[in-house]
Scaffold this active site. Structure first.
Site, PDB file in Angstrom:
ATOM      1  N   ASP A  82       0.834  -1.200   0.000  1.00  0.00           N
ATOM      2  CA  ASP A  82       0.000   0.000   0.000  1.00  0.00           C
ATOM      3  C   ASP A  82       0.872   1.255   0.000  1.00  0.00           C
ATOM      4  O   ASP A  82       1.848   1.349   0.745  1.00  0.00           O
ATOM      5  CB  ASP A  82      -0.896  -0.025   1.242  1.00  0.00           C
ATOM      6  CG  ASP A  82      -2.016   0.990   1.196  1.00  0.00           C
ATOM      7  OD1 ASP A  82      -2.534   1.256   0.101  1.00  0.00           O
ATOM      8  OD2 ASP A  82      -2.392   1.495   2.276  1.00  0.00           O
ATOM      9  N   HIS A  83       0.527   2.200  -0.842  1.00  0.00           N
ATOM     10  CA  HIS A  83       1.145   3.530  -0.852  1.00  0.00           C
ATOM     11  C   HIS A  83       2.667   3.535  -0.924  1.00  0.00           C
ATOM     12  O   HIS A  83       3.335   4.252  -0.164  1.00  0.00           O
ATOM     13  CB  HIS A  83       0.689   4.337   0.361  1.00  0.00           C
ATOM     14  CG  HIS A  83      -0.729   4.815   0.260  1.00  0.00           C
ATOM     15  ND1 HIS A  83      -1.127   5.813  -0.592  1.00  0.00           N
ATOM     16  CD2 HIS A  83      -1.849   4.382   0.895  1.00  0.00           C
ATOM     17  CE1 HIS A  83      -2.426   5.996  -0.472  1.00  0.00           C
ATOM     18  NE2 HIS A  83      -2.894   5.130   0.415  1.00  0.00           N
ATOM     19  N   HIS A 182      -8.258   9.840   4.191  1.00  0.00           N
ATOM     20  CA  HIS A 182      -7.627   8.863   5.075  1.00  0.00           C
ATOM     21  C   HIS A 182      -7.907   9.210   6.538  1.00  0.00           C
ATOM     22  O   HIS A 182      -7.974  10.381   6.906  1.00  0.00           O
ATOM     23  CB  HIS A 182      -6.114   8.840   4.852  1.00  0.00           C
ATOM     24  CG  HIS A 182      -5.708   8.286   3.524  1.00  0.00           C
ATOM     25  ND1 HIS A 182      -5.020   9.026   2.598  1.00  0.00           N
ATOM     26  CD2 HIS A 182      -5.915   7.068   2.960  1.00  0.00           C
ATOM     27  CE1 HIS A 182      -4.796   8.276   1.518  1.00  0.00           C
ATOM     28  NE2 HIS A 182      -5.327   7.085   1.722  1.00  0.00           N
ATOM     29  N   GLY A 183      -8.038   8.171   7.358  1.00  0.00           N
ATOM     30  CA  GLY A 183      -8.226   8.379   8.789  1.00  0.00           C
ATOM     31  C   GLY A 183      -9.662   8.122   9.217  1.00  0.00           C
ATOM     32  O   GLY A 183     -10.482   7.625   8.444  1.00  0.00           O
ATOM     33  N   HIS A 210      -9.891   4.549  -1.244  1.00  0.00           N
ATOM     34  CA  HIS A 210      -9.105   4.620  -0.021  1.00  0.00           C
ATOM     35  C   HIS A 210      -9.880   5.405   1.027  1.00  0.00           C
ATOM     36  O   HIS A 210     -10.806   6.137   0.716  1.00  0.00           O
ATOM     37  CB  HIS A 210      -7.759   5.297  -0.288  1.00  0.00           C
ATOM     38  CG  HIS A 210      -6.793   4.429  -1.037  1.00  0.00           C
ATOM     39  ND1 HIS A 210      -5.573   4.052  -0.515  1.00  0.00           N
ATOM     40  CD2 HIS A 210      -6.862   3.847  -2.256  1.00  0.00           C
ATOM     41  CE1 HIS A 210      -4.934   3.278  -1.387  1.00  0.00           C
ATOM     42  NE2 HIS A 210      -5.705   3.147  -2.455  1.00  0.00           N
ATOM     43  N   ASN A 232     -10.182   0.219   0.970  1.00  0.00           N
ATOM     44  CA  ASN A 232      -9.145   0.078   1.995  1.00  0.00           C
ATOM     45  C   ASN A 232      -9.713   0.394   3.377  1.00  0.00           C
ATOM     46  O   ASN A 232     -10.383   1.412   3.568  1.00  0.00           O
ATOM     47  CB  ASN A 232      -7.977   1.016   1.703  1.00  0.00           C
ATOM     48  CG  ASN A 232      -7.051   0.477   0.643  1.00  0.00           C
ATOM     49  OD1 ASN A 232      -7.412  -0.413  -0.125  1.00  0.00           O
ATOM     50  ND2 ASN A 232      -5.849   1.017   0.585  1.00  0.00           N
ATOM     51  N   VAL A 233      -9.410  -0.489   4.320  1.00  0.00           N
ATOM     52  CA  VAL A 233      -9.861  -0.321   5.704  1.00  0.00           C
ATOM     53  C   VAL A 233      -8.633  -0.451   6.604  1.00  0.00           C
ATOM     54  O   VAL A 233      -8.121  -1.553   6.809  1.00  0.00           O
ATOM     55  CB  VAL A 233     -10.925  -1.377   6.088  1.00  0.00           C
ATOM     56  CG1 VAL A 233     -11.459  -1.077   7.493  1.00  0.00           C
ATOM     57  CG2 VAL A 233     -12.058  -1.411   5.072  1.00  0.00           C
ATOM     58  N   ALA A 234      -8.176   0.655   7.117  1.00  0.00           N
ATOM     59  CA  ALA A 234      -6.977   0.650   7.956  1.00  0.00           C
ATOM     60  C   ALA A 234      -7.247   1.243   9.334  1.00  0.00           C
ATOM     61  O   ALA A 234      -6.984   0.617  10.357  1.00  0.00           O
ATOM     62  CB  ALA A 234      -5.847   1.411   7.271  1.00  0.00           C
TER      63      ALA A 234
END
Length: 284
Positions: A82-83, A182-183, A210, A232-234
């Site tokens: 990722d990234h 993100h976040g 994302h 994406n799940v972070a």
């Protein structure tokens, strides 16, 4: 078992009208949670890991841990970089055994992003590894996520640019900016579905969202119906795991193994909910 790529996985999702969760794996316990939950849910298994997240172990050790966790289950697991920001990070990950990669040139000017992405595609495809790229850039809604730099101004993906970008780079998947971030959101995002539909009509590859954590379910379902094949799940995973560990330690239960066991169980709950929400349950 060898790790698998995600080209067929996302092609099936794109054609089938569902999405696969790219779940953040940053230690053996999170890899285990992803694998065991996916097998229970009969969902495709996709874990994502960025260079900043395997910084302590290195890419080679991170890939070895993922394979070790998958082997007892004979599980078809995709380990996706990722990234990545540089060719060097991509090369390191592929040589370590990552089975899919993302090159993020979204902070670069359009032509520089194309040049970097095309070079990564050439290198990765020669080794049988698919490539995700990003056009348009995301902000972040907190001060701890690793993807966005302070002071960088987000820019939504232009559908016409997306068509040119995919054609000239040969990327397999495209991450888009349509109001996502993100976040963990402090307030619900408003995704630009008209823009997403235009992008979908302009490019022939599955699309990636994302910043999935905290996105309202109705918006996610609509986005999946308009071509999003990977979400994406972070942040939700990191919060579930670390908050559980902190709570256990605060209670005075300092045996680390027990704390991680409870944290892994909490992480499974998050992953299971996402697999159901994205429609990937029962699709493996």
């Amino acid at each position: 078992m060898p790790l698998i790529g995600m080209k067929e996985m996302l092609a099936d999702a794109y054609a089938g009208g569902y999405a696969v969760g790219g779940f953040d794996g940053f230690n053996a316990e999170t890899f285990q949670a992803i694998i065991e939950t996916g097998l229970e849910k009969k969902s495709p298994l996709l874990t994502i890991c960025a260079p900043s997240e395997y910084g302590l172990l290195g890419a080679k050790a991170a890939a070895a841990v993922a394979r070790t966790m998958a082997d007892p289950y004979n599980a078809d697991l995709c380990l996706h970089l990722d990234h990545a920001a540089t060719m060097e990070q991509v090369v390191e990950a592929i040589e370590a055994g990552f089975s899919s990669v993302m090159i993020d040139g979204s902070k670069k000017p359009f032509e520089e992003n194309i040049a970097l992405t095309a070079a990564v595609v050439k290198f990765a495809h020669a080794r049988g590894v698919p490539v995700e790229a990003e056009l348009g850039s995301l902000t972040r809604v907190d001060t701890v996520t690793h993807e966005s730099a302070d002071g960088f101004r987000p820019e939504h993906t232009n559908p016409a640019d997306a068509a040119e970008f995919v054609e000239r780079t040969g990327c397999d998947f495209l991450a888009v900016s349509i109001g996502n971030a993100h976040g963990l959101y402090t307030q619900a995002p408003t995704l630009d579905f008209a823009r997403l539909e235009q992008i979908r009509d302009a490019v022939p590859v599955p699309l990636v969202l994302h910043g999935g954590s905290g996105t309202p379910e109705d918006q996610l379902v609509k986005a999946v119906g308009l071509g999003i094949a990977k979400v994406n799940v972070a942040s939700e995973i990191a919060k579930a795991f670390t908050s559980s560990c902190i709570d256990t330690m605060t209670e005075g239960k300092t045996w680390w193994v027990a704390a991680k066991k409870k944290a892994t169980d909490q992480t499974r709950l998050v992953i299971a909910r996402w697999m159901d929400m994205l429609g990937s349950s029962g699709k493996a």
